[in-house]
Design an enzyme around this catalytic site. Structure first.
Site, mmCIF file in Angstrom:
data_model
loop_
_atom_site.group_PDB
_atom_site.id
_atom_site.type_symbol
_atom_site.label_atom_id
_atom_site.label_comp_id
_atom_site.label_asym_id
_atom_site.label_seq_id
_atom_site.Cartn_x
_atom_site.Cartn_y
_atom_site.Cartn_z
ATOM 1 C CB THR A 150 7.292 -24.874 5.490
ATOM 2 O OG1 THR A 150 7.060 -23.986 4.191
ATOM 3 C CG2 THR A 150 5.900 -25.345 6.222
ATOM 4 C CG ASP A 152 5.456 -21.993 1.602
ATOM 5 O OD1 ASP A 152 6.066 -20.788 1.556
ATOM 6 O OD2 ASP A 152 5.734 -22.678 0.372
ATOM 7 N N GLY A 196 5.422 -18.677 -1.104
ATOM 8 C CA GLY A 196 4.424 -19.599 -1.315
ATOM 9 C C GLY A 196 4.303 -20.352 -2.730
ATOM 10 C CE1 TYR A 325 13.863 -6.885 6.952
ATOM 11 C CE2 TYR A 325 11.820 -7.330 7.126
ATOM 12 C CZ TYR A 325 12.613 -6.694 7.702
ATOM 13 O OH TYR A 325 12.613 -5.858 8.751
ATOM 14 N NE ARG A 327 14.998 -17.869 2.645
ATOM 15 C CZ ARG A 327 15.362 -19.080 1.838
ATOM 16 N NH1 ARG A 327 14.539 -19.676 1.515
ATOM 17 N NH2 ARG A 327 16.616 -19.232 1.501
#
Length: 404
Positions: A150, A152, A196, A325, A327
């Site tokens: 992830t 985040d 996030g 962009y 990820r």
């Protein structure tokens, strides 16, 4: 004797680690357990339910190292919750009256799978835990070992999730170009929205990476293209208190003096307040199969832009989102090293029939181990007391308080 078979799937949103993790698993099994057959279910749990799989051939094994150069997922993703029967029926993944867990379990059994690797976030891996528990209760022996993905970096109790470091670097690269828009028109407000939902780690880490990047630039004195143009003037996270009036007063002075203002905003900043505001107005807020608010329908960056544009007297305002962009990038050097260590442990654990999720366990001194499924949870908050975050806020020059 039937050949032993390993399956893998990637699920949830993209992160800059999926392609490399798949490649790493193929390489590791080829090195230490070459007699194991390898398959991948296409598009995550959707492929498992629909019996849509990719056979990993000898040629694919030999070229697996090339996957480390790519972003995205070479085996596809989807968001499917096996315990949300209604959603699975609605999407045509199972028939009315079928239990998705049972369908998935029977598929794994009929395919002869004894090891399943799930590469995803907390939802992906807790779904894997549900599946393993169901299989165990029904007499089928399946080892499930997850890899934590992830951007985040918000999975409890894992110190660092795969792909997050890369996402921060690429988010900074993205905004390094966008920042030049401050020279396009007087009194410009630019809002950089960073991914996030509940955790501000990525926004803070992207800001840190961007500040470090800006430090390395040379400028010609006397022109508008200078260090000030590359400043961040405000940063807002879900873990921070937010005072619109006080911040508007501070930023108005920046706008009057510099002629532009740059804000970094987490997509989860003030999310609850915005959702409550919309629902109070009678709007139905869309949610996904896991019950999460569909964050792309909220547009937190637009909310910040609208609030501040009028208060700062901005003549031009724009919102730029680095999420897709960042990820979709290939893993950087730091993530590649982290991926390799977690892949090696994942394969070792699988061969030893130890289920769980690999990661550095914050409750055990940061030791890299296979963490028990019941301890895996999402929504970990960013620790704003960490020193590097204080340094970032000092550079920005913004006074702030942690949320209650």
């Amino acid at each position: 004797m039937a050949k032993k078979k390993v399956a893998m799937l990637t699920a949830g949103g993209l992160a800059p680690c999926l392609s490399s993790a798949v490649g790493g698993l193929i390489e590791r099994y080829t090195d230490i357990a070459p007699d194991y057959e390898l398959v991948a279910y296409r598009s995550g749990y959707q492929g498992l339910l629909l019996a849509d799989r990719i056979e990993i051939t000898k040629d694919m094994r030999e070229k697996a190292h090339l996957l480390h150069r790519h972003g995205g997922s070479p085996i596809g993703n989807s968001r499917v919750k096996l315990t949300n029967t209604a959603d699975c029926v609605k999407r045509g993944l199972v028939k009315e009256g079928q239990n998705p867990l049972r369908v998935a379990a029977e598929r794994l059994a009929s395919d002869g799978i004894t090891i399943l690797h799930t590469i995803g976030g907390d939802d992906t891996n807790t779904t894997a835990a549900d599946l393993a528990a169901y299989l165990g209760a029904n007499g089928y022996d399946l080892t499930v070992v997850g890899l934590p993905k992830t951007v985040d970096n918000d999975v409890v109790p894992i110190r660092q999730t795969l792909g997050a470091w890369t996402a921060a670097e690429y988010g900074a690269r993205f905004f390094d170009n966008v920042a030049n828009e401050q020279s396009a028109a007087p009194r410009t407000l630019v809002v950089h929205e960073v991914m996030g939902r509940h955790c501000g780690w990525l926004t803070a880490a992207t800001a840190r990476s961007y500040i470090q990047m800006a430090k390395g630039k040379d400028y010609v004195d006397g022109f508008m293209m200078n260090a000030q143009l590359k400043n961040i003037d405000g940063l807002y996270l879900p873990e921070m208190k937010f005072d619109l009036e006080a911040e508007a007063e501070r930023l108005r002075e920046v706008m009057d003096r510099a002629g532009f203002v740059t804000l970094f905003v987490s997509e989860g900043a003030c999310l609850d307040a915005i959702v409550a505001e919309r629902e109070a107005a009678g709007e139905t807020v869309k949610r996904d199969a896991f019950g999460h608010v569909k964050i792309d329908t909220i547009n937190v960056g637009n909310w910040f832009s609208k609030q501040f544009a009028a208060l700062l007297g901005a003549e031009r305002s724009m919102v730029q989102k680095s999420g897709y962009y960042a990820r979709s990038a290939p893993a950087n050097g730091d993530d590649l090293r982290l991926i390799q260590s977690m892949v090696d442990l994942a394969v070792e654990s699988a061969l030893n029939k130890v289920s769980g999720v690999t990661g550095h366990d914050e409750d055990q001194g940061g030791k890299l181990r296979t963490i028990e499924f019941p301890r895996i949870k999402g929504g970990k908050h960013f620790d704003t007391s960490t020193k590097w975050f204080g340094d970032v806020m000092d550079v920005i020059g913004q006074k702030w308080q942690a949320a209650d």
